[in-house]
Design a protein around this motif. Structure first.
Motif, short mmCIF file in Angstrom:
data_model
loop_
_atom_site.label_atom_id
_atom_site.label_comp_id
_atom_site.label_asym_id
_atom_site.label_seq_id
_atom_site.Cartn_x
_atom_site.Cartn_y
_atom_site.Cartn_z
N PRO A 5 17.50 -10.05 -5.60
CA PRO A 5 16.37 -9.41 -4.92
C PRO A 5 16.29 -9.84 -3.46
CG PRO A 5 15.60 -11.15 -6.37
CD PRO A 5 17.07 -11.00 -6.64
N PRO A 6 15.92 -8.94 -2.56
CA PRO A 6 15.76 -9.34 -1.16
C PRO A 6 14.69 -10.41 -1.02
CG PRO A 6 15.74 -6.95 -1.39
CD PRO A 6 15.62 -7.52 -2.77
N ASP A 7 14.88 -11.29 -0.04
CA ASP A 7 13.86 -12.28 0.26
C ASP A 7 12.64 -11.62 0.89
OD1 ASP A 7 15.49 -14.55 -0.55
OD2 ASP A 7 16.68 -14.10 1.23
N SER A 8 12.85 -10.50 1.58
CA SER A 8 11.75 -9.71 2.13
C SER A 8 12.22 -8.28 2.29
CB SER A 8 11.26 -10.27 3.48
OG SER A 8 12.28 -10.18 4.46
N ILE A 9 11.27 -7.35 2.38
CA ILE A 9 11.56 -5.94 2.55
C ILE A 9 10.77 -5.41 3.73
CG2 ILE A 9 11.39 -3.63 1.52
CD1 ILE A 9 11.73 -4.92 -1.22
N ARG A 10 11.46 -4.71 4.63
CA ARG A 10 10.81 -4.08 5.77
C ARG A 10 10.85 -2.56 5.57
NH1 ARG A 10 10.58 -7.87 10.03
NH2 ARG A 10 10.91 -9.93 9.08
N HIS A 11 9.78 -1.88 5.99
CA HIS A 11 9.67 -0.44 5.83
C HIS A 11 9.82 0.24 7.19
CE1 HIS A 11 8.16 -0.86 1.66
NE2 HIS A 11 7.60 -1.97 2.13
N LEU A 212 15.24 -1.76 -3.90
CA LEU A 212 15.19 -1.17 -2.57
C LEU A 212 15.25 0.35 -2.67
CD1 LEU A 212 17.55 -3.19 -0.16
CD2 LEU A 212 15.06 -2.98 -0.02
N ASN A 213 14.33 1.02 -1.96
CA ASN A 213 14.28 2.47 -1.95
C ASN A 213 14.70 3.01 -0.59
OD1 ASN A 213 13.17 2.73 -4.65
ND2 ASN A 213 11.25 1.92 -3.78
N THR A 214 14.87 4.32 -0.52
CA THR A 214 15.22 4.98 0.73
C THR A 214 14.21 4.63 1.82
OG1 THR A 214 16.26 6.84 -0.42
CG2 THR A 214 15.61 7.19 1.85
N GLY A 215 14.72 4.29 3.01
CA GLY A 215 13.86 3.95 4.13
C GLY A 215 13.41 2.50 4.16
N GLU A 216 13.96 1.69 3.25
CA GLU A 216 13.59 0.27 3.21
C GLU A 216 14.77 -0.60 3.61
OE1 GLU A 216 10.12 0.33 -0.24
OE2 GLU A 216 12.14 -0.40 -0.76
N LEU A 217 14.45 -1.70 4.29
CA LEU A 217 15.45 -2.68 4.73
C LEU A 217 15.25 -3.96 3.95
CD1 LEU A 217 17.63 -3.35 7.09
CD2 LEU A 217 15.71 -4.56 8.13
N GLY A 218 16.25 -4.37 3.18
CA GLY A 218 16.21 -5.64 2.49
C GLY A 218 16.79 -6.74 3.36
N VAL A 219 16.20 -7.92 3.32
CA VAL A 219 16.63 -9.06 4.13
C VAL A 219 16.94 -10.23 3.20
CG1 VAL A 219 16.05 -10.61 6.03
CG2 VAL A 219 15.12 -8.27 6.00
N TRP A 220 18.17 -10.76 3.30
CA TRP A 220 18.58 -11.93 2.53
C TRP A 220 19.00 -13.03 3.49
CZ3 TRP A 220 19.98 -6.94 1.35
CH2 TRP A 220 19.70 -6.46 0.05
N HIS A 221 18.64 -14.28 3.17
CA HIS A 221 19.04 -15.42 4.00
C HIS A 221 19.12 -16.66 3.10
CE1 HIS A 221 18.40 -18.09 7.80
NE2 HIS A 221 19.68 -17.87 7.56
#
Length: 282
Positions: A5-11, A212-221
């Motif tokens: 899972p992404p650590d955070s999701i940006r829309h 993650l859906n269309t138009g979303e940015l997943g961030v992993w670190h």
């Protein structure tokens, strides 16, 4: 294999820029996407020819990376460069100490669909001479896996995946950062091997991944392996890079390390001193 899972999701959010170009934008000038700053998605409908463009405007202190899924874009700059790429191609520009450029959009019968990424430069490189390069679709490197309709297209940087290893024709962007275009059929699972200190971004522009859906940015670190699973036939842009961990000062088309440097960039642009002489490209 469970998905990571992404650590955070940006829309992404709708806005417009340039001469009325409608885009969807994700940005963070506070370091949350470091070394990346902003991602714009440009998309028009079939038959829409009035898409505007980006007239002459300046940049300093970062790189722009433009990638086309559909249609084309042409580029002109104060270094004397002119270039045009079509669907599947990319344009890279390192603004360095300063450049003025314009971009003209060219929809095809199905419209236009493209992306522009802003990649930060470290303080030591912000005042380097600017550079430009475009890469056509024929130069891109693909990773098809036997008996699976996967397409992993490396555009920049080195990538290690469960489907094989590859490197994009641009070598790298920013300070060792990379970009890839991933097509996954529904139900497919792909693993990415990354360095613990790398930040990885995944922007879904068609379909959906687990989480993650269309138009979303997943961030992993802070991961060494990232597992992606497609819930539908999907297209995903992947980016990875090591955070610069430096102060970010931003104003319009300028990204520096301090307010004083921003004021200097504005003064240099207003006085005509910003645009540098042409630089060679390795």
């Amino acid at each position: 294999m469970n998905p990571t899972p992404p650590d955070s999701i940006r829309h992404s959010h709708p806005t417009q820029d340039g001469a009325g170009v409608k885009i969807r934008r994700i940005h963070d000038f506070g370091g949350g996407l470091d070394p990346f700053l902003m991602l714009d998605e440009l998309k028009t409908a079939p038959g829409d020819e009035d898409v505007g463009g980006f007239p002459d405007h300046p940049h300093r202190g970062f790189e722009t990376f433009t990638y086309l899924v559909r249609g084309g874009v042409s580029h002109r700059d104060s270094m004397g460069n002119e270039g045009q790429v079509q669907a599947g191609g990319a344009q890279w520009m390192s603004a360095g100490r300063g450049v003025i450029h314009s971009e003209t959009l060219h929809p095809d019968p199905e419209g236009l669909h493209g992306f522009q990424l802003w990649v930060n430069l470290p303080a030591a490189r912000k005042m380097e001479p600017p550079r430009y390069r475009d890469v056509g679709t024929d130069a891109m490197r693909h990773l098809p896996e036997e008996d699976a309709p996967l397409d992993f297209k490396a555009v920049a940087g080195s990538w290690q995946t469960s489907a094989g290893d590859t490197e994009g024709p641009l070598g790298q962007i920013g300070e060792g950062a990379g970009m890839a275009d991933l097509s996954l059929p529904a139900g497919y699972r792909l693993s990415l091997a990354v360095q613990l200190d790398e930040r990885v971004l995944g922007y879904v522009f068609e379909g959906a991944l687990t989480g993650l859906n269309t138009g979303e940015l997943g961030v992993w670190h802070g991961h060494t392996m990232i597992h992606l699973i497609a819930r539908q036939d999907s297209r995903v842009l992947l980016f990875k890079g090591r955070p610069l961990a430096e102060p970010i000062a931003h104003y319009g088309p300028f990204v520096m390390n301090s307010d004083a440097e921003i004021q200097q960039a504005i003064s240099d642009y207003q006085s005509g001193r910003l645009a540098a002489r042409p630089a060679s490209i390795d």
